[in-house]
Design a protein around this motif. Structure first.
Motif, PDB file in Angstrom:
ATOM      1  N   SER A  38      32.537  13.375  22.969  1.00 14.84           N
ATOM      2  CA  SER A  38      34.108  12.100  22.787  1.00 14.84           C
ATOM      3  C   SER A  38      34.101  11.358  23.582  1.00 14.84           C
ATOM      4  O   SER A  38      34.378  10.018  23.513  1.00 14.84           O
ATOM      5  CB  SER A  38      34.681  12.989  21.988  1.00 14.84           C
ATOM      6  OG  SER A  38      34.078  14.373  20.690  1.00 14.84           O
ATOM      7  N   LEU A  60      30.749   9.165  24.757  1.00 15.77           N
ATOM      8  CA  LEU A  60      30.722   8.316  23.700  1.00 15.77           C
ATOM      9  C   LEU A  60      31.881   6.983  23.743  1.00 15.77           C
ATOM     10  O   LEU A  60      31.479   6.005  23.451  1.00 15.77           O
ATOM     11  CB  LEU A  60      30.454   9.060  22.313  1.00 15.77           C
ATOM     12  CG  LEU A  60      29.362   9.706  21.976  1.00 15.77           C
ATOM     13  CD1 LEU A  60      29.291  10.395  20.690  1.00 15.77           C
ATOM     14  CD2 LEU A  60      28.330   9.358  22.293  1.00 15.77           C
ATOM     15  N   GLN A  61      33.501   7.330  23.608  1.00 18.55           N
ATOM     16  CA  GLN A  61      34.362   6.945  24.424  1.00 18.55           C
ATOM     17  C   GLN A  61      33.992   5.235  25.282  1.00 18.55           C
ATOM     18  O   GLN A  61      34.114   4.422  24.557  1.00 18.55           O
ATOM     19  CB  GLN A  61      35.158   6.793  23.746  1.00 18.55           C
ATOM     20  CG  GLN A  61      35.964   7.418  23.278  1.00 18.55           C
ATOM     21  CD  GLN A  61      37.555   8.553  22.469  1.00 18.55           C
ATOM     22  OE1 GLN A  61      37.554   8.303  23.462  1.00 18.55           O
ATOM     23  NE2 GLN A  61      38.153   7.982  21.141  1.00 18.55           N
ATOM     24  N   SER A  62      33.923   6.091  26.394  1.00 21.70           N
ATOM     25  CA  SER A  62      33.627   5.319  27.268  1.00 21.70           C
ATOM     26  C   SER A  62      32.469   4.206  26.708  1.00 21.70           C
ATOM     27  O   SER A  62      31.811   3.033  27.973  1.00 21.70           O
ATOM     28  CB  SER A  62      33.436   5.758  28.819  1.00 21.70           C
ATOM     29  OG  SER A  62      31.899   6.556  28.516  1.00 21.70           O
ATOM     30  N   PHE A  63      30.773   5.046  26.739  1.00 24.27           N
ATOM     31  CA  PHE A  63      30.360   3.308  26.385  1.00 24.27           C
ATOM     32  C   PHE A  63      30.216   2.698  24.937  1.00 24.27           C
ATOM     33  O   PHE A  63      29.664   1.464  24.677  1.00 24.27           O
ATOM     34  CB  PHE A  63      28.833   4.420  25.211  1.00 24.27           C
ATOM     35  CG  PHE A  63      27.976   5.168  26.917  1.00 24.27           C
ATOM     36  CD1 PHE A  63      27.975   4.203  28.019  1.00 24.27           C
ATOM     37  CD2 PHE A  63      28.052   6.621  26.887  1.00 24.27           C
ATOM     38  CE1 PHE A  63      27.834   5.211  29.719  1.00 24.27           C
ATOM     39  CE2 PHE A  63      27.016   7.044  27.637  1.00 24.27           C
ATOM     40  CZ  PHE A  63      26.785   6.281  29.346  1.00 24.27           C
ATOM     41  N   GLY A  64      31.248   3.143  23.980  1.00 30.45           N
ATOM     42  CA  GLY A  64      32.030   1.853  22.539  1.00 30.45           C
ATOM     43  C   GLY A  64      31.654   2.517  21.631  1.00 30.45           C
ATOM     44  O   GLY A  64      31.704   2.155  20.843  1.00 30.45           O
ATOM     45  N   MET A  65      30.907   3.818  21.736  1.00 30.93           N
ATOM     46  CA  MET A  65      29.366   4.174  20.701  1.00 30.93           C
ATOM     47  C   MET A  65      30.487   5.154  19.805  1.00 30.93           C
ATOM     48  O   MET A  65      30.211   5.546  18.735  1.00 30.93           O
ATOM     49  CB  MET A  65      28.803   4.876  20.841  1.00 30.93           C
ATOM     50  CG  MET A  65      27.594   4.820  22.144  1.00 30.93           C
ATOM     51  SD  MET A  65      26.598   5.481  22.582  1.00 30.93           S
ATOM     52  CE  MET A  65      25.506   5.459  20.737  1.00 30.93           C
ATOM     53  N   PHE A  66      31.774   5.170  19.811  1.00 32.00           N
ATOM     54  CA  PHE A  66      32.899   6.164  18.803  1.00 32.00           C
ATOM     55  C   PHE A  66      34.189   5.543  19.347  1.00 32.00           C
ATOM     56  O   PHE A  66      34.653   5.216  20.042  1.00 32.00           O
ATOM     57  CB  PHE A  66      32.466   7.524  19.625  1.00 32.00           C
ATOM     58  CG  PHE A  66      33.604   8.738  19.161  1.00 32.00           C
ATOM     59  CD1 PHE A  66      32.972   9.132  17.508  1.00 32.00           C
ATOM     60  CD2 PHE A  66      34.435   9.360  19.231  1.00 32.00           C
ATOM     61  CE1 PHE A  66      33.719   9.650  16.848  1.00 32.00           C
ATOM     62  CE2 PHE A  66      35.836  10.323  18.334  1.00 32.00           C
ATOM     63  CZ  PHE A  66      34.778  10.314  16.988  1.00 32.00           C
TER      64      PHE A  66
END
Length: 59
Positions: free
Chosen positions: A50, A53-59
């Motif tokens: 999680s 994914l948040q660091s890639f802006g996907m979540f």
């Protein structure tokens, strides 16, 4: 949840549960400890994925 795992994930989950059941057949306390360790690892992996994914802006 099961449809998100796919066939390999479901097979892995069944093998995991069978292994814990086999250990519980011999010693219930050890099986409970192993189950707690696996649950903790699962929570850690979920948190790592999680966060990634948040660091890639996907979540």
């Amino acid at each position: 949840m099961l449809k998100n795992l796919g066939p390999q994930g479901i097979a892995g989950l069944l093998i995991l549960l069978a292994g814990i059941a086999l250990i519980a057949y011999q010693n219930l306390v050890i099986a409970a400890g192993i189950a707690l360790v696996l649950a903790g690892l699962g929570i850690i992996v979920k948190a790592l994925v999680s966060g990634m994914l948040q660091s890639f802006g996907m979540f």
